[in-house]
Structures are given as C-alpha cells and as structure tokens.
Design an enzyme around this catalytic site. Structure first.
Site, PDB file in Angstrom:
ATOM      1  N   ARG A   1      -9.058   0.318   3.651  1.00  0.00           N
ATOM      2  CA  ARG A   1      -8.123   1.276   3.040  1.00  0.00           C
ATOM      3  C   ARG A   1      -6.813   0.577   2.681  1.00  0.00           C
ATOM      4  O   ARG A   1      -6.114   1.016   1.777  1.00  0.00           O
ATOM      5  CB  ARG A   1      -7.779   2.402   4.041  1.00  0.00           C
ATOM      6  CG  ARG A   1      -8.854   3.444   4.216  1.00  0.00           C
ATOM      7  CD  ARG A   1      -8.317   4.594   5.042  1.00  0.00           C
ATOM      8  NE  ARG A   1      -6.966   4.890   4.613  1.00  0.00           N
ATOM      9  CZ  ARG A   1      -5.965   5.253   5.397  1.00  0.00           C
ATOM     10  NH1 ARG A   1      -6.153   5.404   6.676  1.00  0.00           N
ATOM     11  NH2 ARG A   1      -4.784   5.484   4.915  1.00  0.00           N
TER      12      ARG A   1
ATOM     13  N   LYS B   1       0.827  -1.213   0.000  1.00  0.00           N
ATOM     14  CA  LYS B   1       0.000   0.000   0.000  1.00  0.00           C
ATOM     15  C   LYS B   1       0.862   1.264   0.000  1.00  0.00           C
ATOM     16  O   LYS B   1       0.664   2.161  -0.818  1.00  0.00           O
ATOM     17  CB  LYS B   1      -0.896   0.001   1.238  1.00  0.00           C
ATOM     18  CG  LYS B   1      -1.465   1.370   1.576  1.00  0.00           C
ATOM     19  CD  LYS B   1      -2.125   1.370   2.951  1.00  0.00           C
ATOM     20  CE  LYS B   1      -2.441   2.762   3.439  1.00  0.00           C
ATOM     21  NZ  LYS B   1      -1.374   3.386   4.221  1.00  0.00           N
ATOM     22  N   ASN B   2       1.822   1.329   0.919  1.00  0.00           N
ATOM     23  CA  ASN B   2       2.552   2.589   1.064  1.00  0.00           C
ATOM     24  C   ASN B   2       3.541   2.842  -0.072  1.00  0.00           C
ATOM     25  O   ASN B   2       4.023   3.967  -0.228  1.00  0.00           O
ATOM     26  CB  ASN B   2       3.212   2.686   2.440  1.00  0.00           C
ATOM     27  CG  ASN B   2       2.159   2.939   3.520  1.00  0.00           C
ATOM     28  OD1 ASN B   2       1.024   3.320   3.217  1.00  0.00           O
ATOM     29  ND2 ASN B   2       2.515   2.715   4.778  1.00  0.00           N
TER      30      ASN B   2
ATOM     31  N   ARG C   1      -4.251  10.402   3.250  1.00  0.00           N
ATOM     32  CA  ARG C   1      -2.989  10.964   3.699  1.00  0.00           C
ATOM     33  C   ARG C   1      -2.011  11.120   2.527  1.00  0.00           C
ATOM     34  O   ARG C   1      -1.322  12.123   2.384  1.00  0.00           O
ATOM     35  CB  ARG C   1      -2.405   9.999   4.735  1.00  0.00           C
ATOM     36  CG  ARG C   1      -1.133  10.436   5.341  1.00  0.00           C
ATOM     37  CD  ARG C   1      -1.378  11.531   6.345  1.00  0.00           C
ATOM     38  NE  ARG C   1      -0.136  12.214   6.661  1.00  0.00           N
ATOM     39  CZ  ARG C   1      -0.085  13.439   7.113  1.00  0.00           C
ATOM     40  NH1 ARG C   1      -1.180  14.139   7.298  1.00  0.00           N
ATOM     41  NH2 ARG C   1       1.064  13.992   7.390  1.00  0.00           N
TER      42      ARG C   1
ATOM     43  N   ASP D   1       3.701   0.594  12.091  1.00  0.00           N
ATOM     44  CA  ASP D   1       2.453   0.109  11.494  1.00  0.00           C
ATOM     45  C   ASP D   1       2.142  -1.333  11.897  1.00  0.00           C
ATOM     46  O   ASP D   1       1.117  -1.881  11.497  1.00  0.00           O
ATOM     47  CB  ASP D   1       2.502   0.245   9.962  1.00  0.00           C
ATOM     48  CG  ASP D   1       2.474   1.707   9.533  1.00  0.00           C
ATOM     49  OD1 ASP D   1       2.107   2.560  10.359  1.00  0.00           O
ATOM     50  OD2 ASP D   1       2.840   1.991   8.381  1.00  0.00           O
TER      51      ASP D   1
ATOM     52  N   ARG E   1      -0.326  15.327  12.370  1.00  0.00           N
ATOM     53  CA  ARG E   1       0.645  14.693  11.473  1.00  0.00           C
ATOM     54  C   ARG E   1       1.278  15.816  10.644  1.00  0.00           C
ATOM     55  O   ARG E   1       0.777  16.177   9.587  1.00  0.00           O
ATOM     56  CB  ARG E   1      -0.048  13.631  10.616  1.00  0.00           C
ATOM     57  CG  ARG E   1      -0.500  12.444  11.482  1.00  0.00           C
ATOM     58  CD  ARG E   1      -1.130  11.339  10.693  1.00  0.00           C
ATOM     59  NE  ARG E   1      -0.207  10.691   9.787  1.00  0.00           N
ATOM     60  CZ  ARG E   1      -0.529   9.613   9.076  1.00  0.00           C
ATOM     61  NH1 ARG E   1      -1.710   9.076   9.194  1.00  0.00           N
ATOM     62  NH2 ARG E   1       0.353   9.080   8.250  1.00  0.00           N
ATOM     63  N   PRO E   2       2.391  16.375  11.152  1.00  0.00           N
ATOM     64  CA  PRO E   2       2.963  17.560  10.515  1.00  0.00           C
ATOM     65  C   PRO E   2       3.596  17.277   9.158  1.00  0.00           C
ATOM     66  O   PRO E   2       3.945  16.137   8.859  1.00  0.00           O
ATOM     67  CB  PRO E   2       4.036  18.002  11.515  1.00  0.00           C
ATOM     68  CG  PRO E   2       4.366  16.793  12.308  1.00  0.00           C
ATOM     69  CD  PRO E   2       3.155  15.908  12.310  1.00  0.00           C
ATOM     70  N   ILE E   3       3.737  18.332   8.327  1.00  0.00           N
ATOM     71  CA  ILE E   3       4.409  18.180   7.033  1.00  0.00           C
ATOM     72  C   ILE E   3       5.526  19.213   6.886  1.00  0.00           C
ATOM     73  O   ILE E   3       5.922  19.549   5.783  1.00  0.00           O
ATOM     74  CB  ILE E   3       3.416  18.278   5.841  1.00  0.00           C
ATOM     75  CG1 ILE E   3       2.599  19.580   5.891  1.00  0.00           C
ATOM     76  CG2 ILE E   3       2.502  17.067   5.774  1.00  0.00           C
ATOM     77  CD1 ILE E   3       1.912  19.899   4.575  1.00  0.00           C
ATOM     78  N   ASP E   4       6.016  19.701   8.030  1.00  0.00           N
ATOM     79  CA  ASP E   4       7.053  20.751   7.973  1.00  0.00           C
ATOM     80  C   ASP E   4       8.314  20.297   7.224  1.00  0.00           C
ATOM     81  O   ASP E   4       8.950  21.102   6.539  1.00  0.00           O
ATOM     82  CB  ASP E   4       7.422  21.207   9.395  1.00  0.00           C
ATOM     83  CG  ASP E   4       7.865  20.044  10.262  1.00  0.00           C
ATOM     84  OD1 ASP E   4       7.028  19.176  10.558  1.00  0.00           O
ATOM     85  OD2 ASP E   4       9.062  19.984  10.617  1.00  0.00           O
ATOM     86  N   GLN E   5       8.664  19.013   7.308  1.00  0.00           N
ATOM     87  CA  GLN E   5       9.877  18.546   6.620  1.00  0.00           C
ATOM     88  C   GLN E   5       9.673  18.489   5.103  1.00  0.00           C
ATOM     89  O   GLN E   5      10.610  18.700   4.341  1.00  0.00           O
ATOM     90  CB  GLN E   5      10.316  17.174   7.142  1.00  0.00           C
ATOM     91  CG  GLN E   5      10.682  17.155   8.612  1.00  0.00           C
ATOM     92  CD  GLN E   5      11.792  18.157   8.937  1.00  0.00           C
ATOM     93  OE1 GLN E   5      12.873  18.131   8.353  1.00  0.00           O
ATOM     94  NE2 GLN E   5      11.517  19.057   9.860  1.00  0.00           N
TER      95      GLN E   5
ATOM     96  N   CYS F   1      -5.510   8.336   8.141  1.00  0.00           N
ATOM     97  CA  CYS F   1      -5.633   7.812   9.499  1.00  0.00           C
ATOM     98  C   CYS F   1      -5.360   8.892  10.527  1.00  0.00           C
ATOM     99  O   CYS F   1      -4.411   9.650  10.404  1.00  0.00           O
ATOM    100  CB  CYS F   1      -4.664   6.658   9.712  1.00  0.00           C
ATOM    101  SG  CYS F   1      -5.353   5.104   9.174  1.00  0.00           S
TER     102      CYS F   1
END
Ligand code: EPU
Length: 433
Positions: free
Chosen positions: A400, A22-23, A93, A308, A123-127, A117
């Site tokens: 999912r 999936k990922n 996501r 996970d 769930r940050p996205i700063d990077q 999820c």
C-alpha cells in the site's frame, strides 16, 4: 497470496532512491477533483493506495492519463458524480479526502466510509465533520457513507480551532475552504510536510493558502482552480524506513532524493542510537558499524518523532544495548506487531501507550505477519536483521505504501524475494501449525 521470504543477517550497502510521499499523493490526487482543468502530477509513487485513488477519480468521471511511471495527467472538467462507489473508496483511509474535495468544488459529497490500516482502535473523523459543519455543510453518516451537503450556494469561510492536531482534518478542511466564500482560519493545525505539499499544490492551481507548516493556516476563498504541473515531495517515512533498516542490519547506504529537513526528527534519534548520518543537499549517507545504543522515543505530531516510524524504530531498539522506552503519543493502539517481534526473540513489554524494549543480541527468523503498513515495514526490517529465514505474510499492507520494496532492498544486497503461494497450501500449513 503473496509472501516475502527473507534470509536475514546481511548488512545493506549501496544507494536507494526515495519515491514520492504516499500521504501527500493520497491527498493531492483527490484535490485534483477541485481543478477545472488538466493537472499534471509528477513524482507519484507506484503504490496500491495511489492506484486505488486514481481509480476512484475515474469512477467519478475524471480522465486519468499515465504519462510515465511516476507522472499522471488528471482532467476533472467532466466529473459526472459526487457519490463514490463502495469499492474501492471503502478500502482506503485516504478516501475521506474526497469529502473535502467534492464538497469544496460541488457543494456535495457522498463517500463510502474509509477503510485502510487498522491499528486495532477507532480512527475518528469528528474534527473533519466539525470543520465541514463550521463551513456551512450538513454532514451525516448513514448506510456506510458520509453525506456532506452545503446548506447554501457556497460554503462560507470561518474560524476553526481543532481540538486535536489532526493531519487528515487539517487537509480536508483546507480543501473544503479553498473555494468557500471569504476567509477561513484553521488554528491548532497539523504541520506535517504533506500539509505544506497539499497547500503548495492547491496554490499552484490558483488557491490562496498561507501559513501551511505552522499551526495557523489562512485560506482566502477563490472562485476557481485551473490546471498546472506539480511535483510531489519525497516520502519522509519511506526514507526513514530505509535508514532504520541500515541501523538494524549494519552497513552503509546513500538515501537519495530526500529533503534533509524533513528527516531531522528521525536522523536525531538514530544518531543518539550510535548510527552515523551525513547530510548532503538531497541525500543522507547512513552508516552503522558499532553496536546500537538504547534510546527513549515518544511519537508526536510533526516536527516530533513520527508515529509512522514507531514500529520500525522499536524494531531497531530491540537490538540495542540496554533498555529503551517507546511511548506512542498519537494512536491509542499501535503495538499489535510486538507479538511478531517476540516470536523472533525480541524482549518487549507493552503497557498501554508504552513499550519497554530490553535489547537482545539478535533476532531469529520466523514466520511473521504484517498487521498494517508500518508494522509490515517493521517486519521487513526485523527479518533483514535476523539470523536465518523469515516468511512474511499479509504483505499487501506493505505494498500500500512502499514502491518496489523488494527491488530496492535487493539492490542494497538484501536476500529478499516475493513468492506466490496457493491458498490451499496456506490452509494446510495453518492446520498443521
Ligand atoms: N483524531 C481525532 N479526531 C479526528 C481525527 C483524528 O480524534 O477527527 C485523532 C486520531 O484518533 C489520532 C490523532 O487524532 O489519535 C491523529 O490522527 P490524524 O487525523 O492526524 O491521522 P490521519 O489523518 O487519519 C494520517 C496518516 C497516517 C498517520 C497519521 C498521523 C494518511 C492517509 N494517513 O492519518 O498514516 O499515522 O496521519 O501522522 O495521511 C500511515 O501512513 O501508515 C498512516 C497510518
């Protein structure tokens, strides 16, 4: 409203075929947007996150053609928009990968802020933003959308040191840098198998990416990606989930179509707990005949024990002899499902990142809820091992990420079925309860 009804207490026997990861799929499908040609992707898992990813590409102008159940051809030569619609991009996501892909090829992207999820924390996205900015993009979040625009004709290669080991940021920056001018180096990169898979996919389409799978990834920008054929790797977490299910219920299952090396971190822990695992070329034979032993688990970025698999392994440990400690080292709040296990008789205390799991003799079937994808998988495992009947709600989370979970488990002898229940009946029950 779909629910799963499970009559627990039956050991699992037989063979299970693992689907594509999936990922990896939810990154590789957006990456197809960068390809100026037709790419054929094989071993695609049939799960709802993949269906949504493909629908988003179609909304942007891609021509998506299903060749068979697990193979699609995607033609992104006629993309007409770099702005996603709110629906379904806002639901998953992985839609953040559209930013790296669209920005990388077209120099601009407007993507609905990702859903997916919810572990109860942010769930940050700063990077991701740090990487795009270093490549010369202006990134703002406004009106529920991420807007990213290259400040010149082409993004410019650069060196980026990630402050946290992030799977998503590593893959997103890798995509954005693929067609940037010059060289990019990502240091402190994540090393998960799906990162290597994305790099292999992009390389097979003409990219020049070296070092994926180590903590330093080097990308030499190319002018164009052209079409080709690529097969997605097997899903490490799906395989681990079936291994954990056998550990919890007992029995013997041949887990097929896997890459044993990817499973080492999970196999080692199960062996420590008294599960027998026999490794073959692309299969693992998993057997549990005796009692389960306690073990301590700490989740970490790959090659550590995967976050996970944390809910699934905690569920297995709830049935082990003795007291186990589970420490969540990746997400700040991923223990919401423990309340559900307690309703089944588990003895687990959670203190911030640590769960103290006192093994019990057995779990008892109960009405339980899937709070997110992996918590949902843990509920299935608990219900399969429990005495009596369980009813699992909110199973859309499970679907999912797990292809044909009901059929795969039924073939192993599990008594599990999916039932549709009208919403009114739900409400009535809630009132009675
Ligand atoms: N983080 C930051 N800033 C960022 C990005 C991440 O501080 O910009 C932090 C997160 O808060 C977290 C840690 O870094 O504490 C790791 O997050 P990561 O970015 O690696 O996670 P992700 O890319 O958002 C993917 C998987 C998750 C999986 C994690 C960790 C996808 C679509 N999702 O998420 O998978 O838990 O990596 O391995 O690939 C799942 O499949 O059930 C799932 C949730």
């Amino acid at each position: 409203m779909t629910k799963y009804l499970v009559q627990g207490g039956k050991p699992l026997f037989g063979e299970v075929e693992i689907s594509g990861a999936k990922n990896a799929a939810v990154a590789i499908i957006p990456a197809a947007l960068m390809v100026d040609g037709v790419c054929r992707i094989e071993n695609i898992p049939q799960i709802s996150d993949v269906t949504l990813c493909l629908r988003i590409l179609e909304q942007l102008g891609a021509n998506v053609r299903a060749i068979n159940r697990h193979t699609v051809e995607i033609d992104c030569r006629k993309i007409h928009s770099t702005r996603t619609q709110q629906n379904p991009a806002g639901k998953i996501r992985a839609s953040y990968y559209l930013v790296g892909a669209l920005l990388g090829r077209f120099g601009q992207a407007e993507v609905a802020m990702p859903g997916g999820c919810n572990f109860g924390g942010l769930r940050p996205i700063d990077q991701h933003v740090k990487g795009f900015s270093a490549l010369g993009a202006k990134v703002i979040v406004e009106g529920g959308f991420i807007h990213a625009t290259s400040e010149s004709d082409r993004l410019k290669g650069c060196s980026i040191y990630l402050d946290v080991v992030s799977v998503g940021a590593t893959m997103n920056i890798m995509m954005a840098a693929t067609m940037a001018e010059g060289n990019t180096v990502i240091e402190n990169a994540a090393k998960e198998p799906h990162i290597v898979d994305l790099a292999n996919f992009l390389n097979s389409m003409g990219a020049n990416i070296r070092g994926a799978g180590t903590d330093t990834i080097k990308i030499r920008g190319v002018d164009r990606l052209s079409g080709g054929t690529y097969a997605i790797i097997p899903d490490q977490i799906e395989a681990g989930t079936y291994m954990a299910a056998v550990a919890a219920t007992g029995g013997q299952v041949l887990v097929k179509n896997i890459i044993p090396k990817h499973m080492d971190c999970i196999t080692a822990k199960l062996v420590e707990m008294g599960v027998e695992v026999e490794e073959h070329e692309d299969t693992l034979l998993v057997r549990r005949t005796g009692p389960l032993q306690k073990a301590n688990v700490k989740t970490m970025p790959y090659p550590g024990f995967p976050t996970d698999m944390q809910p699934q392994i905690t569920t297995v440990l709830s049935l082990a002899q003795g007291t186990s400690l589970v420490t969540e080292g990746v997400w700040s709040n991923r223990y919401r499902y423990v309340d559900e296990l307690r309703r089944m008789g588990a003895n687990i205390q959670v203190d911030e990142k640590t769960a103290v799991v006192e093994g019990v003799d057995h779990l008892t079937g109960a009405p339980i809820q899937a709070y997110d994808l992996r918590a949902g998988a843990a509920m299935v495992i608990a219900a399969l091992a429990a005495h009596g009947e369980s009813e699992i709600s909110s199973v859309h989370y499970i679907e999912r990420g797990y292809e044909d979970i009901i059929q795969k488990l039924r073939r192993l002898g599990a008594d599990i079925r999916s039932v549709e229940e009208p919403e009114e009946a739900e409400e009535r029950k809630a009132h009675i309860g």
